[in-house]
Design an enzyme around this catalytic site. Structure first.
Site, PDB file in Angstrom:
ATOM      1  N   ASP A  57       0.831  -1.337  -0.092  1.00 29.97           N
ATOM      2  CA  ASP A  57      -0.193   0.011  -0.030  1.00 29.97           C
ATOM      3  C   ASP A  57       0.719   1.290  -0.002  1.00 29.97           C
ATOM      4  OD1 ASP A  57      -2.312   1.545   0.029  1.00 29.97           O
ATOM      5  OD2 ASP A  57      -2.592   1.072   2.175  1.00 29.97           O
ATOM      6  N   ASN A  62     -10.106  -3.018  -6.944  1.00 31.55           N
ATOM      7  CA  ASN A  62      -9.360  -1.940  -7.610  1.00 31.55           C
ATOM      8  C   ASN A  62      -9.908  -1.652  -9.023  1.00 31.55           C
ATOM      9  OD1 ASN A  62      -6.169  -2.992  -6.248  1.00 31.55           O
ATOM     10  ND2 ASN A  62      -7.493  -1.470  -5.584  1.00 31.55           N
TER      11      ASN A  62
END
Ligand code: FPP
Length: 262
Positions: free
Chosen positions: A35, A83
């Site tokens: 991340d 995503n």
């Protein structure tokens, strides 16, 4: 399955880490939530895609180090089911980085005996990505020293629903009795079934402290390690710190642990 031996030559690795590898105190399976690529780029006034590009370099470094240390499996959360909702340009940039990675890393995977395993709802991937994955998986299928698992179009809840649906179909066809469904049979239907073991250690970079739909079932007894380091900056030293912290942990799996008195 026998634990792979650490490779002899890792002169750049911290001596402490090599000692932990030899003592068998490193995790067999590390899974990483990579991340912070976007924030890394924004802090440098660069497009988010640049964060992903530098993040792909971290993937190369961490994979190489995991292999040198003799880890059995490295699982990377490369593209979540959620995503897909990002802007088309960002999705395309991520997928083309992935294809680039598969092409550039195949010689290294051959040389270092790494098997590639894609995990997730791969049918949703565009054809060139699926072809790249299938070619690389076929070329590395017999490799045994380490598995690099890439979670793609992956969601932990989606995976569990998929497994339940597969079992329900078998029951409906009369191939399976409901009472025969146990944890082992359920795990056989998870996308992670080709992996040798669940993650011992889950790392999340960039300071967030949540699982974000990653390996919901498999993380039941994983150790967690959170670091403020953003993924593009997560290189050998940051990985070493996570592994050293893991070696300090006592895992009890619901029992009392080695130090308990009766
Ligand atoms: C999270 O950062 C990261 C991703 C969604 C993708 C991870 C992909 C790579 C590291 C590169 C390509 C992968 C391979 C295997 C070559 P974010 O964009 O959510 O960051 P933010 O939270 O700072 O916005």
């Amino acid at each position: 399955m026998a634990r792979p031996e650490p490779t002899a030559a890792a002169p750049d690795l911290d001596a402490r880490l090599r000692m932990l590898a030899l003592e068998g105190r490193l995790p067999r399976h590390v899974a990483i939530i990579m991340d912070g690529n976007g924030r890394w780029a924004q802090a440098r006034s660069q497009p988010r895609e640049q964060g992903h590009r530098v993040g792909a370099e971290s993937v190369r470094s961490i994979t190489r180090m995991a292999r040198q240390l003799g880890l059995e499996t490295l699982t990377l959360y490369a593209f979540s089911e959620q995503n897909w909702s990002r802007p088309k340009t960002e999705v395309e940039a991520l997928l083309s980085l992935l294809v680039e990675f598969l092409t550039s890393e195949l010689p290294e995977m051959r040389r270092t005996d790494i098997r590639l395993q894609a995990i997730g709802n791969l049918a949703k991937m565009p054809l060139p990505v699926r072809m790249g994955l299938e070619t690389t998986m076929a070329a590395t299928r017999a490799h045994r020293s380490m598995t690099l698992a890439l979670c793609l179009s992956y969601g932990g809840r989606e995976e569990i629903v998929h497994a339940a649906r597969m079992l329900a179909r078998q029951v409906a066809k009369g191939e399976l009795r409901p009472d025969d469904i146990d944890e082992a049979r359920f795990e056989q239907q998870l996308w992670t079934a080709p992996l040798a073991s669940p993650p011992d250690l889950i790392i999340r970079t960039s300071g967030e402290q949540r699982l974000s739909n990653f390996l919901c079932w498999q993380s039941a007894y994983s150790e967690f390690y959170f670091t403020p380091v953003e993924w593009p900056d997560f290189r050998e030293d940051a990985f070493a710190a996570a592994l050293i912290e893991y070696a300090r942990r006592e895992r009890r799996f619901g029992g009392l642990g080695a130090g308990a008195k009766g």
